[in-house]
Design a protein around this motif. Structure first.
Motif, short mmCIF file in Angstrom:
data_model
loop_
_atom_site.label_atom_id
_atom_site.label_comp_id
_atom_site.label_asym_id
_atom_site.label_seq_id
_atom_site.Cartn_x
_atom_site.Cartn_y
_atom_site.Cartn_z
N GLN A 101 0.84 -1.21 0.00
CA GLN A 101 0.00 0.00 0.00
C GLN A 101 0.87 1.26 0.00
OE1 GLN A 101 -2.91 -0.18 3.13
NE2 GLN A 101 -3.76 -2.13 2.42
N ALA A 102 1.95 1.22 0.74
CA ALA A 102 2.84 2.39 0.80
C ALA A 102 3.46 2.66 -0.57
CB ALA A 102 3.93 2.16 1.84
N ALA A 103 3.91 1.59 -1.22
CA ALA A 103 4.51 1.75 -2.54
C ALA A 103 3.48 2.30 -3.52
CB ALA A 103 5.06 0.41 -3.04
N ARG A 104 2.25 1.78 -3.43
CA ARG A 104 1.21 2.25 -4.35
C ARG A 104 0.91 3.73 -4.10
NH1 ARG A 104 -2.32 -1.34 -3.25
NH2 ARG A 104 -2.14 -2.68 -5.08
N ALA A 105 0.80 4.10 -2.84
CA ALA A 105 0.52 5.51 -2.53
C ALA A 105 1.60 6.41 -3.09
CB ALA A 105 0.40 5.67 -1.01
N LEU A 106 2.85 6.02 -2.92
CA LEU A 106 3.97 6.83 -3.38
C LEU A 106 3.97 6.98 -4.90
CD1 LEU A 106 6.68 8.28 -2.82
CD2 LEU A 106 7.79 6.03 -2.88
N ALA A 143 3.09 10.34 -7.15
CA ALA A 143 4.01 10.90 -8.14
C ALA A 143 3.31 11.01 -9.50
CB ALA A 143 5.26 10.03 -8.24
N ALA A 144 2.57 9.96 -9.86
CA ALA A 144 1.87 9.98 -11.16
C ALA A 144 0.88 11.14 -11.23
CB ALA A 144 1.16 8.64 -11.38
N ALA A 145 0.24 11.42 -10.10
CA ALA A 145 -0.72 12.53 -10.06
C ALA A 145 -0.04 13.85 -10.39
CB ALA A 145 -1.38 12.61 -8.68
N GLN A 146 1.24 13.97 -10.03
CA GLN A 146 1.93 15.23 -10.32
C GLN A 146 2.15 15.41 -11.82
OE1 GLN A 146 2.06 17.01 -7.56
NE2 GLN A 146 1.39 15.13 -6.52
N ALA A 171 3.62 21.54 -9.19
CA ALA A 171 3.47 20.11 -9.47
C ALA A 171 4.70 19.54 -10.16
CB ALA A 171 2.22 19.86 -10.30
N GLN A 172 5.27 20.30 -11.10
CA GLN A 172 6.43 19.79 -11.82
C GLN A 172 7.61 19.59 -10.86
OE1 GLN A 172 6.50 18.70 -14.97
NE2 GLN A 172 8.63 18.05 -14.67
N ASN A 173 7.82 20.55 -9.98
CA ASN A 173 8.89 20.40 -8.99
C ASN A 173 8.66 19.21 -8.08
OD1 ASN A 173 10.60 22.41 -9.74
ND2 ASN A 173 9.85 23.93 -8.27
N ARG A 174 7.41 19.06 -7.64
CA ARG A 174 7.10 17.93 -6.77
C ARG A 174 7.37 16.61 -7.50
NH1 ARG A 174 4.01 17.77 -2.05
NH2 ARG A 174 5.11 19.75 -1.83
N LEU A 175 6.96 16.56 -8.76
CA LEU A 175 7.21 15.37 -9.57
C LEU A 175 8.70 15.06 -9.65
CD1 LEU A 175 6.42 13.13 -11.59
CD2 LEU A 175 6.45 14.87 -13.39
N ALA A 187 10.01 7.32 -6.06
CA ALA A 187 9.04 6.35 -6.57
C ALA A 187 9.76 5.19 -7.26
CB ALA A 187 8.07 7.02 -7.53
N LYS A 188 10.78 5.53 -8.05
CA LYS A 188 11.51 4.47 -8.77
C LYS A 188 12.28 3.59 -7.78
CE LYS A 188 14.57 2.22 -11.36
NZ LYS A 188 15.68 1.37 -10.88
N ALA A 189 13.09 4.21 -6.97
CA ALA A 189 14.00 3.41 -6.13
C ALA A 189 13.25 2.74 -4.98
CB ALA A 189 15.13 4.29 -5.59
N HIS A 190 12.48 3.51 -4.24
CA HIS A 190 11.83 2.90 -3.08
C HIS A 190 10.70 1.96 -3.51
CE1 HIS A 190 11.44 2.48 1.18
NE2 HIS A 190 10.15 2.75 1.15
N GLY A 191 10.00 2.33 -4.58
CA GLY A 191 8.96 1.43 -5.10
C GLY A 191 9.54 0.07 -5.45
N THR A 192 10.68 0.06 -6.11
CA THR A 192 11.27 -1.21 -6.51
C THR A 192 11.92 -1.93 -5.33
OG1 THR A 192 13.34 -0.13 -7.20
CG2 THR A 192 11.66 -0.44 -8.88
#
Lengths: 565, 565
Positions: A352-357, A361-364, A375-379, A386-391
């Motif tokens: 769930q944490a990975a999905r939220a993250l 990010a995708a929302a940005q 939004a662009q800066n947040r992205l 998102a890439k590293a921690h998600g994986t």
């Protein structure tokens, strides 16, 4: 081998984290009504469960095969891919002007999650096509867009990204492929690329290769790189695929996992007849590559979610069914044993944490597209997380999934081992997680004079649970300390810092999720996951502060040669 | 595929952690002179590098194969095993009375480390023989010992442990294999056992199966289990292997890794002609099993060291050779990049920590054997730590090894992937790491009225570095809190507690190692590893305290069924 699309959870995260209702209020995403969102989630869930999940195991055991005539996919894949295209599942996020549905990237993220949970190796193919679409949308000429985008937007043709060469992996600037002007505005492409996912296959009438190469007299390093579009088959005057374009698949790799995805060595221009078109300006290759890669990085982070969800579903099913040992009430399924239950709750919470993250990010991406300030800066800040921690979470959860299965987890027929093997590439490709950490402490901390990072921290300081507040303060402290560090000290602490900041961000999002649920089954499970995350996972990340601040001195206290002692 | 025996490090750990000189001062281990220790370490290093390491890859790619006539090992294995027996490498720790060399178990640990670093799957075969020897030494009759031990002590015959049945894994008490008296003091054995490592192979003229089974009218559960010796071939009057004993290898498993080790399904007594002898008293099976398993658990922890050492050597070699990106002085091998260097130093530090922990535990076997006060209790507390944390570290290091290789790490030919796959079984077999954690907070915390745990804590309080002292205090606090917890709360925190206590113990041992080295190359590398361990790895373990104390309530806040939501 059951697979249940996580529709309730996806809808919840789209509502509470993406806030898709706000996106739908914009002109750009007006089509993303509640009904459409529901229909998309339900529809792709049924499709993935019915057509892609049943092919997952053959993807692993049979795998894509090299032949002299090109790569052959396992039985059933070409038809299942055709059905994917005809179902319109490739068009969700693609621009309406080119036959796409123009829906939010965050919704296409949910679609891709479902496809990849059903069959991660297969879903890598559309993931790469998205990169090609992005490159053409942002950097292609109107003619290039008209010729290629309609076919890519539907998924009828697929895309690839050709960066890596044997001597040029993380160091993209070392690449040697050449592009020589042919005098008619096109270029003759020559060179060998490796690690090209879905570089060849038999599921589409054409494949659009985006290739980084050097023009004559290009400066050395990354400044001299340009991006070229190189179709597998040249286009006829009517736009249909015609003659072969001298792109040869030399071999495919023998990999630990993800066998459904052919990882190709491609040779361009062996007969000097490979023709490419420049995409964007000459020497604009790195910029165009980052256009491709940024969303691709989110989509690789999403693979972490995919494999975590798949591994969790499999482990929960096994743990409910496998009886072993006794509890107060007699013989018990292993899910009743505390340490097994701890593993399962951890798997659910981390998924769930990975999905939220990743969804956040995708929302940005969508918020930037409708011009939302910041939004662009947040992205940009979120992308390496998102890439590293998600994986990383995908790998952790897949490993726990093996453990829950006990001895059966090591037996291939069970399926848990496949997730563990498949997941292992995700922290490596699309920029290793070490590269992501370097990006975070290098470019991203400095972005907007530190404003992008400060903006995220300002939001995170809204967190209320005690351990999380402490973690946020620690991230703040490390982030500020890093601004005074030299490059090596920053890099030495980059990975632990990335993990701390990711957990803090996930904690903040999980806290938000916990506050939004009711008291139904879904809500009670969510609350348990949020509690577990905030009370047990967040404190672990506090343990990383010392490493994040340690600096590089200890790493260089001995010479490189001494490591072999 | 280089492999360098870690002789300097092994000798150092034997001197400083095992304190093998103290053992050699005893009558029992008088043979363990400095010269003998050196000769053993050097000799097995040369043997392993020359004969076993070159077979490692074929062990993975070809693997052991099932045939109707039994399991066939890959080419070269039978000869390499014969050479192992003839070289005397199997006899190091076996009793002198039966042809062994009677050297310390800690020295045989070093021998087995070297063999397993060269070829982990192969080295599992001798590991299992050790279990059979232990069972016979402690529970066999003089006749049984005379008939079997001389052949096992040399490794000429190999041993197996037959516990698991399809419905009885971690829950050994659920087993159903039967042993019916034949009226002549022997028993007719009947049943199916699964997951039997080296349950069959073509490297030895006989295989000695130790089989848990139930006699008629045995009580249910673990109290009704007895241990039987069941040779593959019955012995002739002259003690040589004779007729087949009706033990059939039904199949071998298709596993994620460790392919050199055939994991067999064995069927005993299909034709009612399988004869076994009782080992120890009727219903004494669990006790005898623990005799086998305790040392086996240390040896599985040692597999963590083996795979960590192998993965580290491979990654260091790759990182020194692979040039990618620039540093101040121009193009650089990736070992010069801070985050790669961090991974490599972590790999080295964790490998050393695992080795210190396992050797320290192994030393207690020897100290108990010479009657040192407290050694048996110390061994009991250390065994779950050595098994679980040793194997966890093996997995962590193997995964880092893949990461250091980047994309090449996912390609099977590189070899890093094999270590990652091979390592994954170690936290599962010989009692899952969850079972080890349960053993720690259940039996071991209570042992000697808490005295065994208190003794370890008293030693750990001698640690001086600040983070380590804090971790030791945290372990003390959790250990005391657990004494007041109910069983479920203890179990809920058992795994994080096991990790904390393991890291504290490793930190204490690493501190001792750091104080004992000089300023040569070896000493400077050791000091860097010790610093990294104490300053960066120890603080991470502090982050586990919240989980260790959290209790079970959150795990059961929702019903098991809700996990599938």
């Amino acid at each position: 081998m059951t697979f249940t699309p996580a529709v309730t959870e996806q809808r919840f995260v789209l509502d509470q984290i993406v806030r898709i209702g706000e996106l739908a209020a914009s002109e750009r995403f007006a089509a993303a009504s509640e009904d459409v969102v529901d229909a998309v989630l339900e529809g792709v869930g049924q499709f993935a469960a019915g057509e892609w999940a049943p092919l997952n195991r053959a993807g692993d055991t049979v795998g894509a095969k090299w032949t002299p005539d090109g790569v052959v996919m396992p039985e059933g894949y070409p038809q299942a891919y055709k059905d994917y295209v005809e179902g319109g599942w490739g068009t969700i996020g693609a621009p309406e002007a080119f036959g796409g549905q123009g829906l939010p990237f965050a919704l296409s993220t949910a679609v891709l999650e479902t496809l990849g949970t059903a069959n991660m190796g297969f879903a890598l193919c559309p993931t790469l096509t998205v990169g090609a679409i992005e490159a053409l949308v942002h950097h292609g000429t109107p003619e290039q867009q008209a010729a290629y985008l309609p076919h890519l937007a539907t998924g009828e043709w697929t895309g690839t990204m050709n960066l890596t060469e044997p001597q040029a992996g993380s160091d993209v600037g070392a690449l040697r492929a050449t592009a020589t002007p042919r005098g008619d505005g096109t270029y003759s492409i020559k060179g060998t690329k490796i690690f090209i996912s879905f570089g060849d296959h038999d599921m589409a009438p054409n494949i659009v290769h985006l290739v980084l190469a050097r023009t004559p007299e290009a400066p050395a390093g990354t400044r001299g790189i340009s991006l070229f579009l190189v179709p597998k088959y040249r286009l006829n005057a009517d736009g249909t695929p015609g003659d072969s374009n001298d792109v040869r698949v030399v071999s495919i790799e023998h990999k630990m996992g993800l066998h459904a995805s052919p990882t190709c060595v491609l040779s361009f221009g062996d007969s000097d007849e490979c023709v490419g078109e420049l995409i964007g300006p000459e020497f604009g290759g790195m910029r165009a590559m980052f256009t491709m890669m940024n969303n691709a990085r989110l989509n690789v982070g999403l693979q972490g979610v995919q494999v975590a969800e798949a591994a969790t579903q499999r482990a929960v099913a096994y743990a409910r069914e496998r009886v072993q040992g006794a509890r107060k009430t007699g013989a018990a399924a292993i899910i009743e044993h505390p340490d097994v239950r701890r593993m399962l709750l951890r798997m659910k919470a981390q998924t769930q944490a990975a999905r939220a993250l990743v969804y956040y990010a995708a929302a940005q991406v969508d918020r930037a597209a409708i011009g939302e300030a910041g939004a662009q800066n947040r992205l940009e800040v979120l992308t390496p997380l998102a890439k590293a921690h998600g994986t990383d979470l995908g790998n952790e959860v897949a490993s726990l999934g093996v453990q829950v299965h006990g001895g059966m987890g090591f037996i291939e027929e069970t399926g848990a081992a496949q997730f563990f093997r498949d997941a292992r590439i995700t922290p490596i490709y699309e920029g290793t997680n070490g590269i992501q950490a370097a990006d975070l402490v290098g470019r991203k901390l400095a972005l907007d004079n530190g404003g992008a990072f400060a903006g995220l921290m300002a939001d995170l300081r809204g967190a209320t649970s005690p351990a999380l507040a402490e973690l946020v303060a620690a991230c703040d402290e490390v982030g500020r300390a890093m601004q005074a560090m030299d490059a090596d000290d920053k890099l030495a602490g980059s990975y632990p810092f990335l993990t701390m900041l990711s957990v803090a961000t996930c904690g903040w999002l999980m806290e938000r999720e916990g506050a939004a649920v009711g008291n139904d089954d879904f809500g009670r499970m969510k609350k348990a996951c949020v509690r577990f995350y905030l009370e047990q996972i967040v404190p672990e990340a506090l343990g990383l502060k010392a490493s994040a601040l340690a600096g590089a001195e200890v790493l260089y206290a001995v010479e490189a040669d001494a490591f072999a002692v």
